[in-house]
Design an enzyme around this catalytic site. Structure first.
Site, PDB file in Angstrom:
ATOM      1  N   SER B  21       0.825  -1.207   0.000  1.00  0.00           N
ATOM      2  CA  SER B  21       0.000   0.000   0.000  1.00  0.00           C
ATOM      3  C   SER B  21       0.863   1.262   0.000  1.00  0.00           C
ATOM      4  CB  SER B  21      -0.891   0.002   1.241  1.00  0.00           C
ATOM      5  OG  SER B  21      -1.699   1.147   1.256  1.00  0.00           O
ATOM      6  N   CYS B 131       0.295   3.089  10.539  1.00  0.00           N
ATOM      7  CA  CYS B 131       0.940   4.200   9.830  1.00  0.00           C
ATOM      8  C   CYS B 131       1.564   5.160  10.831  1.00  0.00           C
ATOM      9  CB  CYS B 131      -0.058   4.963   8.967  1.00  0.00           C
ATOM     10  SG  CYS B 131       0.697   6.393   8.177  1.00  0.00           S
ATOM     11  N   LYS B 166      -2.708  -5.089   9.132  1.00  0.00           N
ATOM     12  CA  LYS B 166      -1.318  -4.712   8.848  1.00  0.00           C
ATOM     13  C   LYS B 166      -0.624  -4.187  10.095  1.00  0.00           C
ATOM     14  CE  LYS B 166       1.635  -2.196   5.684  1.00  0.00           C
ATOM     15  NZ  LYS B 166       1.701  -1.426   4.443  1.00  0.00           N
ATOM     16  N   ASN B 193       4.934  -2.405   8.455  1.00  0.00           N
ATOM     17  CA  ASN B 193       4.808  -1.045   7.949  1.00  0.00           C
ATOM     18  C   ASN B 193       6.156  -0.334   8.147  1.00  0.00           C
ATOM     19  OD1 ASN B 193       3.681   1.472   7.118  1.00  0.00           O
ATOM     20  ND2 ASN B 193       1.698   0.802   7.894  1.00  0.00           N
ATOM     21  N   GLY B 266       7.519  -2.917  -1.820  1.00  0.00           N
ATOM     22  CA  GLY B 266       7.179  -1.557  -1.410  1.00  0.00           C
ATOM     23  C   GLY B 266       7.933  -0.496  -2.178  1.00  0.00           C
TER      24      GLY B 266
HETATM   25  C1  LIG Z   1       5.894   6.581   0.140  1.00  0.00           C
HETATM   26  C2  LIG Z   1       5.255   5.486   0.942  1.00  0.00           C
HETATM   27  C3  LIG Z   1       3.892   5.544   1.219  1.00  0.00           C
HETATM   28  C4  LIG Z   1       3.273   4.548   1.967  1.00  0.00           C
HETATM   29  N1  LIG Z   1       1.929   4.632   2.208  1.00  0.00           N
HETATM   30  C5  LIG Z   1       1.315   3.636   2.897  1.00  0.00           C
HETATM   31  C6  LIG Z   1      -0.105   3.663   3.094  1.00  0.00           C
HETATM   32  O1  LIG Z   1      -0.808   4.558   2.634  1.00  0.00           O
HETATM   33  N2  LIG Z   1      -0.659   2.646   3.794  1.00  0.00           N
HETATM   34  C7  LIG Z   1       0.069   1.608   4.304  1.00  0.00           C
HETATM   35  O2  LIG Z   1      -0.508   0.695   4.912  1.00  0.00           O
HETATM   36  N3  LIG Z   1       1.416   1.553   4.116  1.00  0.00           N
HETATM   37  C8  LIG Z   1       2.042   2.537   3.429  1.00  0.00           C
HETATM   38  N4  LIG Z   1       3.418   2.464   3.222  1.00  0.00           N
HETATM   39  C9  LIG Z   1       4.180   1.351   3.809  1.00  0.00           C
HETATM   40  C10 LIG Z   1       4.413   0.232   2.813  1.00  0.00           C
HETATM   41  O3  LIG Z   1       3.199  -0.331   2.382  1.00  0.00           O
HETATM   42  C11 LIG Z   1       5.321  -0.861   3.406  1.00  0.00           C
HETATM   43  O4  LIG Z   1       4.670  -1.443   4.511  1.00  0.00           O
HETATM   44  C12 LIG Z   1       6.673  -0.355   3.872  1.00  0.00           C
HETATM   45  O5  LIG Z   1       7.139   0.658   3.018  1.00  0.00           O
HETATM   46  C13 LIG Z   1       7.733  -1.473   3.980  1.00  0.00           C
HETATM   47  O6  LIG Z   1       8.014  -2.042   2.718  1.00  0.00           O
HETATM   48  P1  LIG Z   1       9.275  -1.553   1.800  1.00  0.00           P
HETATM   49  O7  LIG Z   1      10.469  -1.496   2.695  1.00  0.00           O
HETATM   50  O8  LIG Z   1       9.374  -2.607   0.748  1.00  0.00           O
HETATM   51  O9  LIG Z   1       8.923  -0.214   1.271  1.00  0.00           O
HETATM   52  C14 LIG Z   1       4.046   3.454   2.466  1.00  0.00           C
HETATM   53  C15 LIG Z   1       5.406   3.392   2.173  1.00  0.00           C
HETATM   54  C16 LIG Z   1       6.018   4.378   1.426  1.00  0.00           C
HETATM   55  C17 LIG Z   1       7.487   4.276   1.126  1.00  0.00           C
END
Ligand SMILES: Cc1cc2nc3c(=O)[nH]c(=O)nc-3n(C[C@H](O)[C@H](O)[C@H](O)COP(=O)(O)O)c2cc1C
Ligand SMILES: Cc1cc2nc3c(=O)[nH]c(=O)nc-3n(C[C@H](O)[C@H](O)[C@H](O)COP(=O)(O)OP(=O)(O)OC[C@H]3O[C@@H](n4cnc5c(N)ncnc54)[C@H](O)[C@@H]3O)c2cc1C
Ligand code: FES
Lengths: 248, 301
Positions: B21, B131, B166, B193, B266
């Site tokens: 997300s 979040c 989550k 997250n 992500g």
């Molecule tokens: C720019 C950005 C926006 C995000 N927005 C959301 C969101 O709206 N809702 C949510 O549940 N997680 C959000 N996340 C978290 C990601 O879904 C994920 O859990 C987190 O980034 C870890 O994965 P990664 O290291 O592969 O990015 C966001 C992450 C990033 C980088």
């Protein structure tokens, strides 16, 4: 279905230092060259830095030369420092063209005002405007070392430490002097704000090209927003070119 | 063809590759870069009842092997999602769509779940209680186990769709948190997250982000995410979507080995927009080359 977009691998064809800590790099990528228009930017990453510096770096198109794009850049931090060591044959990753484009007027007196490295996209714009318009370029730099040599270009350079903030202060007068009908600016925010406000007072349209911290560059992360009169806008996909009146 | 289908409780995915997300827009923005219909599932940007402008810029900072964000759940609100965004996803019939809800209160989350329960194109609902970038709700939920229980039960009651909760790893005891969500009716858990972090602007002698704290993501948090998934997988029986810094097929395999049933991509979607589609192919190739199947990918005893 339209052709899938991809990260392209470009090959460096040359690079030179043109002012203090300021370089022009040419990168061969024929497909990109066919697509770019003034105002567009590209997202660059260096294969040697893909773990240390994950995010791509946005750079405006400064020009095109046969099958290569040119970027005019200033050394700032991690990636631009390593960029200066790139040599002919080295590969870089490119994503683009990204963003929107400048308006291309016809039969107008146009004034392009660049502050520092902000002059980069304006030179490419000049190239596409000169045939159908009367165009002048003002380039403001802080020190003599930052001034560039502009062969065959109608550039007036203003060195702040020698003549003061001429480009900003009394800019309305400058617009009238040049009888400009359209102004385009890119540079530090305080300078652009002055110019937008002066253009409004002079009753002249004004476009600006903005910068913001970016993660994706194509509109999905919502990281690059700037405040406008109609709420937050994304610099990467609603911009980087904005109507000055929307901002200030 | 190697079998890649995975069963996450009531939710069947054609393969275990999911997008996280907030990092994949609403999917359609990525259609230029890959065939989104080949993914297991896409998770939509968090939605709230009313549109949210999100936090004041700057919202992004790079970190070594990662990035921080302070987006603040900016989104168009549930009406726009239902009326103009979800219909666009009708054209993609094989990829599953996970809608992520991030209400600031129990009541808002219940209302969001009720609305999304009516939409056929939504295959599962993910309840975001983790979040770090908002003042009300968000990560504060995760730190209050009785609240997690009430929230999960309340949302569970109003939807028959598969319910994903989550989780954050920024809690004293993620296993206790996971167990609470499971006991309260979650079908699937997703973790982790982003992790709260901070940056400082030296020239301004000020915190870089207006809210001070921001969420760290990317390869920098992968070791923390792997341990969180490992710990939770040891102690709960429901399926897990693992995420945190996935950048390559080796990372996907690592998450599967420590107990994830699906793996979410992500922030690397920003760096390489075609990555999730490539991982689908690379995972199949890995299974063929190694002679493994998804069910044999387990740590040796
Ligand atoms: C720019 C950005 C926006 C995000 N927005 C959301 C969101 O709206 N809702 C949510 O549940 N997680 C959000 N996340 C978290 C990601 O879904 C994920 O859990 C987190 O980034 C870890 O994965 P990664 O290291 O592969 O990015 C966001 C992450 C990033 C980088
Ligand atoms: C649309 C657009 C066009 C640009 N065009 C040019 C150009 O033509 N020539 C040029 O020299 N520079 C240009 N910039 C600025 C350029 O992107 C930064 O100088 C560059 O990212 C610095 O990277 P670094 O690793 O050397 O610096 P670092 O300070 O190490 O970078 C750290 C992080 O901050 C970001 N960052 C730092 N400065 C800026 C900035 N001014 N704007 C946006 N992000 C920044 C980096 O991308 C990176 O994510 C442009 C920026 C944007 C948004
Ligand atoms: S940089 Fe991601 S939306 Fe603009």
């Amino acid at each position: 279905m339209s052709q899938r977009k991809q990260i392209q691998i470009g090959t460096v064809v040359g690079q030179s230092e043109v002012a203090a800590n300021t370089f022009i790099i040419s990168i061969r990528e024929p497909q990109l060259v066919r697509q770019v228009k003034p105002g567009h930017f590209v997202n660059v990453s260096l294969p040697s830095r893909t773990n240390a510096n994950l995010l791509k770096r946005p750079f405006s198109i400064y020009g095109t030369d046969k099958e290569a794009i040119q970027i005019l850049y200033k050394v700032k931090g991690d990636v631009t420092t390593v960029m200066t060591t790139l040599q002919k044959g080295d590969e870089v990753e490119l994503l683009g063209p990204l963003g929107n484009t400048f308006t291309l007027p016809k039969k107008k007196k146009v004034l392009l005002v660049g502050g520092g490295i902000g002059v980069a996209p304006l030179i490419y714009l000049y190239d596409r405007l000169k045939a159908h318009n009367e165009v002048k370029i003002l380039h403001g730099v802080r020190t003599r070392q930052e001034a560039m040599v502009w062969a065959n270009l109608p550039v007036q350079t203003h060195v702040d430490e020698e003549v003061g903030h001429y480009v900003c202060a009394g800019f309305e007068k400058v617009i009238r002097q040049h009888e400009a009908q359209h102004v385009v600016t890119c540079g530090p925010i305080p300078m652009m704000k002055e110019i937008v406000e002066a253009s409004a007072r002079a009753g002249v349209s004004c476009e600006v090209s903005l910068e913001a911290r970016m993660a994706c560059g194509f509109g999905v992360c919502l990281g690059c927003v700037i405040e406008t009169k109609s709420g937050y806008k994304k610099v990467c996909s609603d911009g980087p070119v904005f109507d000055g009146a929307l901002l200030w | 063809m190697v079998k890649t289908t995975v069963q996450l409780g009531p939710l069947t995915l054609q393969n275990p590759i999911v997008t996280a997300s907030g990092t994949f827009g609403y999917g359609v923005e990525f259609a230029d870069y890959l065939d989104i219909n080949k993914l297991g599932a896409i998770t939509l940007k968090s939605v709230t009842l009313n549109p949210r402008e999100g936090n004041a810029p700057p919202r992004i900072a790079e970190t070594p092997s990662g990035m921080m964000n302070s987006i603040g759940l900016a989104n168009h609100g549930i009406d726009v999602l239902m009326d103009s965004i979800l219909p666009k996803l009708e054209a993609f019939d094989r990829v599953k769509v996970i809608a992520n809800i991030a209400g600031h209160s129990l009541e808002e989350n219940v209302e969001l779940a009720k609305r999304l329960d009516q939409v056929d194109r939504v295959d599962a609902i993910e309840l975001n209680i983790s979040c770090p970038n908002v003042d009300a709700g968000g990560l504060a939920f995760c730190q209050d186990l009785p609240m997690v229980s009430r929230l999960t039960k309340a949302v569970r009651k109003v939807t028959l769709k598969p319910l994903i909760v989550k989780l954050s790893a920024s809690v004293p005891d993620i296993v206790a948190l996971a167990k609470t969500a499971v006991e309260s009716g979650a079908d699937i858990l997703s973790l982790i997250n982003t992790i709260p972090g901070m940056d400082v602007d030296i020239a301004k002698k000020a915190l870089f982000f207006k809210r001070g704290s921001a969420g760290l993501s990317g390869p920098a948090i992968r070791p923390i995410a792997l341990k969180a998934v490992y710990d939770v997988a040891q102690s709960v029986d429901i399926p897990i979507i693992g995420m945190g810094g996935v950048a390559s097929v080796e990372d996907v395999v690592k998450f599967l080995l420590v107990g994830a049933d699906a793996v979410s991509v992500g922030m690397m979607n920003f760096v390489r927009p075609s990555l999730s589609g490539e991982l689908v192919d690379q995972l199949s190739a890995y299974l063929v080359a190694s002679g493994e199947t998804l069910s044999t990918l387990k740590l040796k005893a």
